[in-house]
Motif scaffolding. Structure first.
Motif, PDB file in Angstrom:
ATOM      1  N   CYS A   1      34.315  -3.577   1.125  1.00 38.94           N
ATOM      2  CA  CYS A   1      33.197  -4.342   1.981  1.00 38.94           C
ATOM      3  C   CYS A   1      33.629  -5.624   2.467  1.00 38.94           C
ATOM      4  O   CYS A   1      34.017  -6.529   1.665  1.00 38.94           O
TER       5      CYS A   1
ATOM      6  N   THR B   1      32.296  -8.156   3.534  1.00 36.39           N
ATOM      7  CA  THR B   1      31.646  -9.553   3.221  1.00 36.39           C
ATOM      8  C   THR B   1      31.580  -9.632   1.396  1.00 36.39           C
ATOM      9  O   THR B   1      30.698 -10.669   1.193  1.00 36.39           O
TER      10      THR B   1
ATOM     11  N   ALA C   1      29.676  -8.096  -0.409  1.00 35.17           N
ATOM     12  CA  ALA C   1      28.398  -7.850  -0.685  1.00 35.17           C
ATOM     13  C   ALA C   1      28.339  -7.126  -1.888  1.00 35.17           C
ATOM     14  O   ALA C   1      27.065  -7.252  -2.601  1.00 35.17           O
ATOM     15  N   ILE C   2      29.242  -6.251  -2.120  1.00 34.40           N
ATOM     16  CA  ILE C   2      29.091  -5.325  -3.351  1.00 34.40           C
ATOM     17  C   ILE C   2      29.812  -6.135  -4.645  1.00 34.40           C
ATOM     18  O   ILE C   2      30.804  -6.099  -4.608  1.00 34.40           O
TER      19      ILE C   2
ATOM     20  N   CYS D   1      25.175  -8.534   3.035  1.00 38.50           N
ATOM     21  CA  CYS D   1      25.501  -7.112   3.642  1.00 38.50           C
ATOM     22  C   CYS D   1      25.453  -7.239   5.155  1.00 38.50           C
ATOM     23  O   CYS D   1      24.434  -7.789   5.900  1.00 38.50           O
ATOM     24  N   ILE D   2      26.366  -6.636   5.912  1.00 40.10           N
ATOM     25  CA  ILE D   2      26.491  -6.687   7.355  1.00 40.10           C
ATOM     26  C   ILE D   2      25.042  -5.898   7.858  1.00 40.10           C
ATOM     27  O   ILE D   2      24.633  -6.335   9.166  1.00 40.10           O
ATOM     28  N   SER D   3      24.639  -4.890   7.256  1.00 39.70           N
ATOM     29  CA  SER D   3      23.522  -4.322   7.597  1.00 39.70           C
ATOM     30  C   SER D   3      22.257  -5.063   7.597  1.00 39.70           C
ATOM     31  O   SER D   3      21.463  -5.173   8.724  1.00 39.70           O
TER      32      SER D   3
ATOM     33  N   CYS E   1      26.210  -1.250   9.201  1.00 37.83           N
ATOM     34  CA  CYS E   1      27.859  -1.240   9.057  1.00 37.83           C
ATOM     35  C   CYS E   1      28.299   0.063   8.099  1.00 37.83           C
ATOM     36  O   CYS E   1      28.807   0.985   8.889  1.00 37.83           O
ATOM     37  N   ASP E   2      27.886   0.159   7.010  1.00 38.06           N
ATOM     38  CA  ASP E   2      27.995   1.633   6.195  1.00 38.06           C
ATOM     39  C   ASP E   2      29.396   1.747   6.048  1.00 38.06           C
ATOM     40  O   ASP E   2      29.757   3.174   5.904  1.00 38.06           O
ATOM     41  N   ILE E   3      30.462   1.008   5.913  1.00 39.80           N
ATOM     42  CA  ILE E   3      31.696   1.404   5.309  1.00 39.80           C
ATOM     43  C   ILE E   3      31.887   1.940   4.262  1.00 39.80           C
ATOM     44  O   ILE E   3      32.325   2.823   3.815  1.00 39.80           O
ATOM     45  N   CYS E   4      30.595   1.347   3.102  1.00 41.70           N
ATOM     46  CA  CYS E   4      30.577   1.863   1.854  1.00 41.70           C
ATOM     47  C   CYS E   4      30.149   3.221   1.753  1.00 41.70           C
ATOM     48  O   CYS E   4      30.674   3.980   0.853  1.00 41.70           O
TER      49      CYS E   4
END
Ligand code: SF4
Length: 122
Positions: free
Chosen positions: A8, A10, A12-13, A24-26, A52-55
């Motif tokens: 992640c 940023t 955020a997790i 979270c970028i989203s 974003c959705d990298i996770c």
């Protein structure tokens, strides 16, 4: 075990069971209503313009996912290869016409323009 939270951008997790949604970028690129994305995130945006959705990409469970056959999920022709400059120069009228049936409407033209500024400040 693969540690999704390390991917992640940023942080955020926070843990396997906790997300700081405000980082979270989203959230920042879609839901935040402020005129600017806070400066502390600019270097971490990784070029994400909307979501974003990298996770989701790195989540081990998603290896079981299957390709969709839903026509409404098909990208709008012509937008996948737009440069940042082309996004920046898109008029509000063109944006509204192009994305009238798209989730991008949620951020609105103003939100996308704000996101471009944050990406350019990386
Ligand atoms: S969508 Fe991106 S920024 Fe948000 S939690 Fe997932 S990896 Fe982090």
């Amino acid at each position: 075990m693969y540690q999704v939270h390390r991917r992640c951008p940023t942080d955020a997790i926070v843990s396997p069971t906790e997300i700081d949604a405000g980082k979270c970028i989203s959230y920042l690129t879609i839901e935040l209503k402020d005129a600017l994305i806070p400066g502390e995130f600019h270097e971490k945006m990784e070029g994400w313009l909307f979501g974003c959705d990298i996770c989701q990409d790195v989540c081990p469970w998603n290896r079981f996912s299957k390709p969709h056959a839903e026509p409404s999920f098909t990208p709008i022709p012509g937008i996948l290869n737009l440069s940042l400059k082309e996004w920046e120069e898109m008029s509000e009228e063109t944006f509204n016409q192009t994305f009238k049936n798209s989730p991008l409407k949620r951020a609105k033209w103003k939100g996308i323009q704000r996101n471009i500024k944050a990406i350019k400040l990386m």
